[in-house]
Design a protein around this motif. Structure first.
Motif, PDB file in Angstrom:
ATOM      1  N   ARG A  92       0.833  -1.209   0.000  1.00 52.43           N
ATOM      2  CA  ARG A  92       0.000   0.000   0.000  1.00 52.43           C
ATOM      3  C   ARG A  92       0.866   1.257   0.000  1.00 52.43           C
ATOM      4  O   ARG A  92       0.482   2.281  -0.578  1.00 52.43           O
ATOM      5  CB  ARG A  92      -0.950  -0.004   1.192  1.00 52.43           C
TER       6      ARG A  92
ATOM      7  N   HIS B 272       2.011   1.573  -3.753  1.00 50.45           N
ATOM      8  CA  HIS B 272       0.906   2.002  -4.611  1.00 50.45           C
ATOM      9  C   HIS B 272       0.555   3.465  -4.361  1.00 50.45           C
ATOM     10  O   HIS B 272       0.329   4.234  -5.311  1.00 50.45           O
ATOM     11  CB  HIS B 272      -0.321   1.121  -4.359  1.00 50.45           C
ATOM     12  N   CYS B 273       0.527   3.859  -3.127  1.00 53.32           N
ATOM     13  CA  CYS B 273       0.199   5.241  -2.778  1.00 53.32           C
ATOM     14  C   CYS B 273       1.281   6.191  -3.297  1.00 53.32           C
ATOM     15  O   CYS B 273       0.983   7.228  -3.901  1.00 53.32           O
ATOM     16  CB  CYS B 273       0.052   5.364  -1.267  1.00 53.32           C
TER      17      CYS B 273
ATOM     18  N   THR C 225      -0.413   7.614   4.780  1.00 55.33           N
ATOM     19  CA  THR C 225       0.399   6.552   4.184  1.00 55.33           C
ATOM     20  C   THR C 225       1.746   7.095   3.712  1.00 55.33           C
ATOM     21  O   THR C 225       2.786   6.455   3.903  1.00 55.33           O
ATOM     22  CB  THR C 225      -0.354   5.898   3.013  1.00 55.33           C
TER      23      THR C 225
END
Length: 315
Positions: free
Chosen positions: A13, A16-17, A44
């Protein structure tokens, strides 16, 4: 070890972020794309920067810009996601195959010259592969390639800091020329002076682009400069129509108007433009793995470029 601490805490994550924000250059747009709230994206990213021990973005009113550490991290983040995608496709090879899509970025002046023939030949080899072509100026072209938005690009070399994580393969070198419609007042038996050229309305590339820099440098080396009143555009189609219909002089890379010159639709002014030559090349991510269709398209582009070089020798 710091390395073990990093690998044990990093999560998909985070990658991807990070890549979404790098591509969108805006936290709000990245959040919408990831179907998350903007505070979740900010959290994030903060986690990732704490894990990495480095600031990866400069956040401001105009968006999010990669720092030098962020540029370096992007190279590897995109490579990791590409590799994971390839792994997923490998273990699902018995499923019904999904259509292959290749994403190609190109300079507007190169797309119109080199790509038509290459894509036509590639379709004969790979009739079921789709190719998505997007055009942009060189700087955003390189940024999008690094961010994983393209599989490959055709563009120009840039400053070393912009080339981090990218490989460049020279295809050919082309000059800038000046063209007009046939029958333009400057198209006479005697070559016009540059001063006479500057008396006519001009079409040039926008500020900040390599062609614009070359145009200005070419004129400055001869004690001249561009007038204040100009048409500035990256649109080859717009510039072409204006040059065909009116008395504009168009400063343009030779390849972009090669077909029109050969058909007699546009005419080159007989003025030497030595020193304006710029290399055009294939750009790929250094750490990326190219799919077989991408490799085949690159081979086709190389063949087209080789023919291009032969045509340039004959000019």
């Amino acid at each position: 070890m710091e390395k073990d601490r990093f690998t044990s805490r990093i999560r998909l994550r985070h990658l991807h972020c990070f890549v979404a924000v790098a591509q969108e250059q805006n936290l709000g747009r990245a959040a919408a794309r990831l179907m998350l709230s903007q505070p979740a994206v900010s959290k994030t990213l903060a986690e990732l920067e704490e894990i990495a021990g480095a600031r990866l973005f400069e956040r401001g009113r105009l968006g999010a810009t990669l720092t030098q550490d962020g540029e370096a991290f992007l190279v590897h983040a995109v490579a990791v996601l590409d590799t994971l995608g390839a792994a997923g496709r490998a273990v699902s090879k018995h499923d019904a195959p999904s259509p292959t899509l290749l994403r190609v970025g190109a300079l507007p002046t190169v797309a119109i010259d080199l790509l038509p023939l290459a894509l036509g030949e590639f379709r004969a080899q790979r009739p079921h592969t789709s190719v998505q072509v997007q055009t942009a100026a060189n700087a955003p072209l390189l940024a999008s390639l690094k961010a994983g938005e393209y599989d490959l690009a055709i563009g120009r070399m840039a400053d070393p800091e912009m080339m981090v994580g990218l490989s460049f393969e020279l295809l050919y070198v082309e000059p800038m020329i000046m063209v007009t419609r046939p029958g333009h007042p400057l198209q006479s038996d005697h070559p016009p002076s540059l001063e006479a050229v500057l008396d006519y309305p001009l079409i040039v590339s926008p500020k900040g682009t390599i062609p614009r820099h070359n145009t200005e440098s070419f004129l400055q080396s001869r004690g001249l400069r561009l007038p204040e009143s100009l048409v500035e555009t990256l649109s080859v189609s717009l510039a072409r129509l204006m040059a065909l219909r009116f008395d504009y002089v168009w400063f343009i890379s030779a390849g972009a108007v090669r077909d029109d010159l050969e058909r007699g639709l546009l005419a080159r002014l007989p003025l030497a433009t030595g020193g304006t030559e710029e290399p055009v090349g294939l750009l790929t991510r250094s750490e990326g793995r190219l799919s077989m269709p991408a490799q085949e398209l690159i081979a086709t582009i190389r063949d087209s470029a080789a023919r291009q070089r032969e045509r340039l020798k004959g000019q």
